[in-house]
Enzyme design. Sequence first.
Site: not given
Length: 486
Positions: A133, A187, A190-191, A194, A450
Amino acid sequence: MSSNNGKADIALIGLAVMGQNIILNMNDHGFVVCAYNRTVQKVEHFLQNEAKGTNVVGAKSIEEMVSLLKKPRKVMTLVKAGRAVDALIEQLVPLLEAGDIIIDGGNSQYTDTQRRYNELKTKGIYYLGCGVSGGEDGARYGPSLMPGGAAEAWPSLKPIFQSIAAKVGTEPCCDWVGSDGAGHFVKMVHNGIEYGDMQLICEAYHLMKDSLGMSDDEMSSVLKEWNKGELDSFLIEISGDILAYKDSDGQPLLEKIRDAAGQKGTGKWTAISALDFGMPVTLIGEAVFARCLSSLKDERVRASSVLKGPSSAKYTGDKKEFIENIRKALYASKIVSYAQGFMLLREAAKQFNWTLNYGSIALMWRGGCIIRSVFLGNIKSAFDKNPNLESLLLDDFFHSAIDSCQESWRKVVANAVLLGIPTPSFSCALAFYDGYRSSRLPANLIQAQRDYFGAHTYELLSNPGQFIHTNWTGHGGSVSASTYQA
Ligand SMILES: *[C@@H]1O[C@H](CO)[C@@H](O)[C@H](O)[C@H]1NC(C)=O
Ligand SMILES: *[C@@H]1O[C@H](CO)[C@@H](O)[C@H](O)[C@H]1NC(C)=O
Ligand SMILES: *[C@@H]1O[C@H](CO)[C@@H](O)[C@H](O)[C@H]1NC(C)=O
């Protein structure tokens, strides 16, 4: 080990900007890199231009590339995720031997990385998926790197990766993440985070613009101010710059940009994983949906002339105070978002038997990448204090931070609702916070419903673990449902 005349420390396949910049970064740190691209002219062009005067060597074929490598051979791919990665692996494998290393530095789905890792393991080839990144600049001068996969390969890659990574002080924003797809999973989260961070800033901008009628210059100054405190981060910094940017006619360029956001998919994958793992990562989910809603521009334009909101969107109270409230709402929501992100990491680690080091993940994100911020240093400290921290919200630093923001946060969400300004991420973060701190939620009614319509059974507070069914209507069955779930 057989002798060979390889001279390159590592090969890199894929000469788009990211690939070129990683190569130049490695070269700066004294490593000899072999560059390869299927379109051989790209290699020649790179050697004669960007890489001129460096120690980078080029290869005209994959065979030549492999022959130029020191053993164990290290080949990093930076190509489009998906088929292209599998195609390259297919070509590489017959040319490699046990102990050689393939690293996928692209944005692959972690499930693909898990599959490739397992396939290559049977051939003795070490496979890694490495999150990268920081965009083009990061790649060139110090990215955040999140390597995971075959741990056996890490000792020989560590000197290269840690030297090219961003640094916080002297600490590299790169450390071993975990087995198989762990690097790409981290990652992906992380995105997703972001996406959340960006949406939070958009909501603050929306509130300042519509409820306070502030100009772009005024908002730019506010963000620059915010960037000196707790919110100090790359995304606040660039948003301040964006607000100040003028088009050639002297008007703010931002206000001319069509309000329909795109997405490349990693935020969506985070939300999908959250659903798969049953983790309430609501803020990232809302951030993805906010982009989806924004992209329905034409439909929104039609709806805007039909659907009414409150008569005024203007805030009538103290402006300075409201701006400070927005700042605190953003900060508190951001804490919730990261707490949710780490919940997802924790659950994935549990399911896949990864040993994730949460403090070192925070450090990997602390510099180099798009979400870099001072705040990640606080997260690192929280996990340093207690590596088994159940939730970031329970850390002393963060829970007192939320305490001090809480009243402001509630005022901002309440005012946004009254003024008709959508703040999906501020609001869902607050709803999560209130849910998470509740020892009792209304899910007892869900369980009763339920059981009523589907005989799904329920547990009593007084006797958890024991599932029972009630004959609610006086005519239903007494046998619990086992074949369908609602
Ligand atoms: C070759 O380079 C282009 C960018 O110039 C990149 O998109 C592509 O993935 C590369 N392919 C291979 C196999 O190296
Ligand atoms: C994780 O470890 C447990 C216990 O050792 C094992 O039963 C399970 O299959 C493992 N799961 C995965 C995904 O490897
Ligand atoms: C449910 O309750 C009613 C009324 O008491 C009874 O007639 C019926 O047999 C019960 N059903 C079962 C399956 O026990």
